[in-house]
Write a protein that holds these residues in place. Structure first.
Motif, PDB file in Angstrom:
ATOM      1  N   ILE A 104      35.159  36.379  42.172  1.00 21.19           N
ATOM      2  CA  ILE A 104      35.983  36.227  40.281  1.00 21.19           C
ATOM      3  C   ILE A 104      37.134  35.467  39.877  1.00 21.19           C
ATOM      4  N   ALA A 105      37.315  36.309  41.323  1.00 24.66           N
ATOM      5  CA  ALA A 105      38.830  35.662  41.751  1.00 24.66           C
ATOM      6  C   ALA A 105      39.559  34.882  42.664  1.00 24.66           C
ATOM      7  N   ARG A 106      37.958  34.467  43.134  1.00 30.32           N
ATOM      8  CA  ARG A 106      38.889  32.666  44.131  1.00 30.32           C
ATOM      9  C   ARG A 106      38.290  31.651  42.469  1.00 30.32           C
ATOM     10  N   LEU A 107      38.074  32.560  41.650  1.00 26.39           N
ATOM     11  CA  LEU A 107      37.570  30.784  40.562  1.00 26.39           C
ATOM     12  C   LEU A 107      39.444  31.678  39.815  1.00 26.39           C
ATOM     13  N   GLY A 108      39.466  31.843  40.061  1.00 26.21           N
ATOM     14  CA  GLY A 108      40.815  32.674  39.058  1.00 26.21           C
ATOM     15  C   GLY A 108      40.592  33.303  37.924  1.00 26.21           C
ATOM     16  N   LEU A 109      39.412  34.121  37.489  1.00 23.47           N
ATOM     17  CA  LEU A 109      39.030  34.242  36.296  1.00 23.47           C
ATOM     18  C   LEU A 109      39.412  36.519  36.685  1.00 23.47           C
ATOM     19  N   ASP A 110      40.295  36.589  37.198  1.00 24.65           N
ATOM     20  CA  ASP A 110      40.223  37.808  37.570  1.00 24.65           C
ATOM     21  C   ASP A 110      40.925  38.442  36.467  1.00 24.65           C
ATOM     22  N   TYR A 111      41.190  39.348  36.432  1.00 25.43           N
ATOM     23  CA  TYR A 111      41.892  40.280  35.159  1.00 25.43           C
ATOM     24  C   TYR A 111      43.066  39.741  35.364  1.00 25.43           C
ATOM     25  N   GLU A 112      43.647  39.465  36.336  1.00 20.74           N
ATOM     26  CA  GLU A 112      45.445  39.222  35.846  1.00 20.74           C
ATOM     27  C   GLU A 112      45.783  37.911  35.963  1.00 20.74           C
TER      28      GLU A 112
END
Length: 410
Positions: A104-112
């Motif tokens: 999810i972070a690699r997709l740029g859709l993490d919480y931050e």
């Protein structure tokens, strides 16, 4: 958009989950009134393709786990797909995923990343393992988590010839229930604080809690006071009892039950005469012998005879049902839990309702059927402010896709 009713009416959830764990959770939330937008890849949720099914892409588990949702196709590998999710998140209450947080972070859709667009968003990550331990990045599936939390070991202790998994997706569904209360409790916390937060719901920890709650046993103490395992659950005699002509599930549990049982079979003095049966502590200490004795006695009468006798004595018992039997169960039918609905493309379908009852804000009994892949793509993008021309461009570039019911039924 279909008008929602129920305790979560007005809540919008972006559902980036697939297979069973996440979709099971979001289906419950949809049945409680939330507007659940299911974000799917161009290939769709994997469970769309697991039969039996009447039409491609509408597998049986998918139909049950995705009622009440709207489907939008977005290719998140393309920047426009990611931007569309962020645009939707600006007007959503919850974003829930069940892929590894690192992906999810690699997709740029993490919480931050998401909270930059919506500080009130509740970002729920259903994943395999808690993110503070060495397993944080490991992949997880139901079979793996069942094994890692001891279920196959317990099955062998119980009497299976070899370690085996429970024949239900227990890890997925238990964790899904944790996700439901995580979402609803986080919504409540936001009502007080005004801000959203990130919540992690890990399968390994959820199932470890389930298993250890019963089977930590002597290992609860330091130093240990015995071996792991709750003896009553592990005795080989804890199974449906064989009667003269079938099987019956019976639990003679407390002192009253045992007194009534012995009176019902014509031996009322045995409760006090045989110390193995006289107290809960003694029954627990001799659980193998206690259950074996009941198993022997149960073979002496037919299932119907035992049901009549045990009902009269107020001793808990239930039939041993199959899934087919459940569909015809008089109680489930009278409560409306088993429903027959008409799907616009799949025809008549048997399904289940929400098991809870509410006096003021009941769940909507007319939950919409599971959607076709991309059935609501244009509708959802329009709600997010995309123009007709922009939507057509996203379709042309393969970022989204629309599957029309009118086309399917033509």
């Amino acid at each position: 958009m279909t008008t929602q009713s129920g305790p979560l009416a007005g809540i919008r959830i972006l559902d980036m989950t697939s297979v069973i764990m996440g979709p099971y959770a979001t289906q419950i939330l949809a049945s409680l009134g939330a507007d659940v937008i299911k974000i799917e890849t161009p290939d769709g949720d994997n469970m769309r393709h697991v039969g039996p099914m009447r039409h491609a892409g509408m597998g049986h588990i998918f139909l049950h786990a995705n009622q009440g949702k709207r489907s939008i196709v977005l290719d998140l590998k393309q920047p426009q797909g990611r931007e569309a999710v962020l645009s939707l998140a600006e007007h959503a209450d919850v974003l829930i995923t069940n892929v590894r947080p690192q992906a999810i972070a690699r997709l740029g859709l993490d919480y931050e990343s998401v909270r930059q667009r919506n500080p009130r968003i509740i970002h729920v990550s259903c994943c395999g393992f808690g993110q503070d331990g060495p397993y944080a990045e490991k992949a997880a599936y139901d079979d793996l988590i069942q094994g890692a939390t001891g279920l196959p070991w317990l099955m062998q202790q119980y009497g299976a010839e070899a370690p085996c998994y429970a024949p239900v997706t227990m890890g997925d569904r238990v964790t899904g229930l944790h996700a439901v209360y995580a979402v609803t409790t986080a919504l409540y916390a936001r009502e007080k604080s005004g801000t959203g937060q990130a919540v992690v719901v890990p399968m390994f920890e959820a199932m470890s809690q389930l298993v250890l709650g019963d089977h930590l046993a002597g290992l609860s103490f330091e130093p240990p006071e015995g071996e792991p395992g709750y003896a009553r659950l592990l005795t080989a005699h804890r199974r449906p009892y064989q009667t003269r002509d079938g099987y019956l599930c019976v639990l003679i549990y407390n002192d009253k039950h045992w007194r009534n049982f012995f009176a019902a079979i014509g031996d009322p003095e045995r409760f006090t005469r045989d110390e193995r049966f006289s107290t809960h502590r003694m029954r627990a200490a001799h659980i193998d012998a206690v259950y074996a004795e009941v198993a022997s006695l149960m073979r002496e009468r037919t299932t119907a005879e035992w049901q009549a006798l045990l009902d009269e004595a107020d001793i808990p018992n239930m039939p041993m049902n199959s899934p087919a039997d459940l569909l015809e169960d008089q109680h489930l039918r009278q409560t409306g839990f088993i429903r027959e609905v008409i799907h616009p493309t799949e025809g008549a379908i048997r399904t289940t309702g929400n098991p809870t009852s509410w006096s003021q804000t009941p769940p909507n009994p007319e939950v919409s059927p599971a959607p076709l892949l991309g059935q609501h793509s244009a509708e959802i993008l329009a709600e997010a402010g995309y123009s007709v021309q922009q939507i057509e461009q996203l379709i042309a570039s393969g970022v989204t896709a629309c599957h029309s019911l009118d086309k399917e039924n033509s």
